[in-house]
Design an enzyme around this catalytic site. Structure first.
Site, PDB file in Angstrom:
ATOM      1  N   GLU A 156     -31.826 -48.717   3.858  1.00  0.00           N
ATOM      2  CA  GLU A 156     -33.001 -49.134   4.569  1.00  0.00           C
ATOM      3  C   GLU A 156     -33.740 -49.676   3.563  1.00  0.00           C
ATOM      4  O   GLU A 156     -34.105 -48.890   2.421  1.00  0.00           O
ATOM      5  CB  GLU A 156     -33.129 -47.998   5.095  1.00  0.00           C
TER       6      GLU A 156
ATOM      7  N   LYS B 129     -36.917 -37.413   9.860  1.00  0.00           N
ATOM      8  CA  LYS B 129     -35.454 -38.517   9.699  1.00  0.00           C
ATOM      9  C   LYS B 129     -36.484 -38.950   8.504  1.00  0.00           C
ATOM     10  O   LYS B 129     -35.878 -39.320   7.256  1.00  0.00           O
ATOM     11  CB  LYS B 129     -35.607 -39.273  10.664  1.00  0.00           C
TER      12      LYS B 129
ATOM     13  N   ASP C  97     -23.538 -32.947  -0.945  1.00  0.00           N
ATOM     14  CA  ASP C  97     -23.168 -32.562   0.685  1.00  0.00           C
ATOM     15  C   ASP C  97     -24.280 -33.647   1.163  1.00  0.00           C
ATOM     16  O   ASP C  97     -24.941 -32.695   1.849  1.00  0.00           O
ATOM     17  CB  ASP C  97     -22.356 -32.011   0.322  1.00  0.00           C
TER      18      ASP C  97
ATOM     19  N   HIS D 277     -41.978 -52.371   6.933  1.00  0.00           N
ATOM     20  CA  HIS D 277     -40.987 -52.900   6.917  1.00  0.00           C
ATOM     21  C   HIS D 277     -40.006 -53.508   7.286  1.00  0.00           C
ATOM     22  O   HIS D 277     -38.898 -53.954   6.362  1.00  0.00           O
ATOM     23  CB  HIS D 277     -40.253 -51.102   7.861  1.00  0.00           C
TER      24      HIS D 277
END
Length: 433
Positions: free
Chosen positions: A81, A265, A281, A379
């Site tokens: 991203e 998030k 992980d 972004h």
């Protein structure tokens, strides 16, 4: 000594960045070679998972400006991203003005669960387990002599009764296990497997599931930062306006689970990228983080934002952080080893403190953008390059097309393809003149 302040890093070529990074990390360029092609061969991958047919690559960037517990840190981040690495780096720069990030961790305690079913009398079985607790802990403590040598091992045994479930009541036994610098899944699962026959003999029931819990709420990492008010001002936005906007945006996430999901998030954008880069992980970290965010019975923000007496912005992030620097991919993946060397960490706790600091920085970057100029400006400016490449642009045309899309505020692949066709026609016409 590591230096996380590298001026102009963004504008350098790939080769220049690698050379400058090696210099800043006090390493030889050879130490960064695993990053050149991902560090993993198909043959090595064939020994890591099943049915291997090849490799799948993701970009690896370096977050700059991080000062964690008084130490400069160069942070490898692996993700697809755009804007995340840049956002975290810039917020780390603002945080430096307030002393950087202060981070702490609790002891590396993991929870192994044993589900005991077919128990005739749950209360009596619970009492019997408590009576034999010392013996069970002693047995669990003897399973891994190497872990014990480094100070790890069994710490406690807890018993819960689940009275109402789709299969009725059963016992749940929690083995609290100190795993030191490992993530701990293998050690904890092995210990639970070993204790299962003893537990069955004591309770008269059957141990069904015996496995680690990824809600690692005994293994918490916390980070805190203070952003001086004057550092928050930019463009037409004044410091108090930005601070109050960030706090209001946090309040939305604290009160509403729909907003909290996206808020968290953003935190995980930072957290996961470092977890992946170091061979840990990330699915376990995600599961633990979101379960922890809902521990009150309502899903909410993992971070908190407010102001101190001086009016400066203060942020805190608290979450489970079960990461390791020994075992698993952290030892067999060359790029993961190189990432850990770049971070210059000597314990899993140090790694966890850096990761939670990156999560807080990325959270701040998102909140600052959302509460001021909007998330799309920065972004989409970075996303425009991906759109340009997807449309077929190559070489110098990539940057030119990206700038055109941003200027038009139409960062779409159909518009990118249309512009490329126009440029192609213009080029052909110019050649015939």
């Amino acid at each position: 000594m590591t230096n996380s302040r590298i001026s102009g890093f963004y504008n350098m070529t790939l080769e220049e960045r690698r050379a400058k990074l090696a210099e800043a990390a006090a390493q030889t360029p050879d130490g960064l070679l695993p990053f050149n092609g991902g560090g993993l061969s198909p043959e090595a991958a064939d020994h890591m998972i099943e049915n291997v047919i090849g490799l799948y690559s993701l970009p690896l960037g370096i977050a700059l400006n991080f000062l964690v517990n008084g130490r400069d840190v160069l942070v490898p981040m692996t993700l697809e991203e755009p804007s995340v690495v840049a956002g975290a780096s810039f917020m780390a720069k603002l945080a430096r003005a307030g002393g950087g990030f202060t981070a702490t961790t609790t002891e590396p305690l993991m929870i192994g669960q044993m589900q005991v079913i077919n128990v005739h009398n749950l209360e009596e079985a619970k009492l019997k387990i408590h009576e034999k607790k010392a013996e069970l802990l002693s047995e669990a403590d003897s399973i891994d002599p190497i872990l014990k040598k480094f100070g790890g091992g069994a710490r406690d045994l807890e018993v819960r009764i689940i009275e109402d479930s789709p299969i009725g009541g059963f016992l749940v036994i929690h083995l609290i296990y100190d795993v030191r610098d490992a993530m701990g899944a293998n050690a904890v699962n092995t210990a639970c497997e070993r204790l299962a026959p003893r537990v069955e003999a004591i309770t008269g029931g059957r141990v069904h599931l015996r496995i680690l819990s990824n809600l690692a709420d005994r293994r918490i990492a916390r980070a805190r930062c203070t952003i001086p008010l004057q550092e928050l001002a930019f463009g037409n936005f004044h410091g108090p306006e930005v601070r109050d906007g960030i706090i209001a945006a946090y309040a939305f996430a604290a009160a509403d689970p729909y907003r909290a999901a996206t808020h968290n998030k953003g935190i995980m954008n930072g957290v996961d990228s470092v977890v992946i880069a170091t061979g840990n992980d990330w699915r376990a970290i995600e599961a633990g983080a979101h379960a922890y965010a809902a521990r009150s019975g309502r899903y909410t923000s993992l971070s908190t934002w407010g102001q101190n007496e001086a009016g400066d912005l203060v942020g805190e992030l608290e979450m489970p952080m079960a990461v390791g620097i020994v075992g698993g991919a952290t030892r067999v993946h060359p790029a993961a080893r190189a990432a850990l060397k770049l971070l210059d960490v000597t314990s899993a706790s140090q790694l966890a403190e850096i990761i939670v600091s990156v999560g807080l920085a990325q959270n701040l970057a998102a909140l600052r953008a959302l509460s001021t100029e909007g998330i799309q400006r920065g972004h989409m400016g970075l996303h425009a390059r991906q759109v340009a490449i997807a449309a077929g642009a190559q070489g110098e045309l990539i940057e030119r097309l990206a700038q055109e899309l941003v200027a038009e505020q139409q960062v779409r692949i159909d518009r990118a393809e249309e512009i490329l066709r126009q440029w192609s026609v213009e080029s052909d016409e110019n050649q015939h003149l």
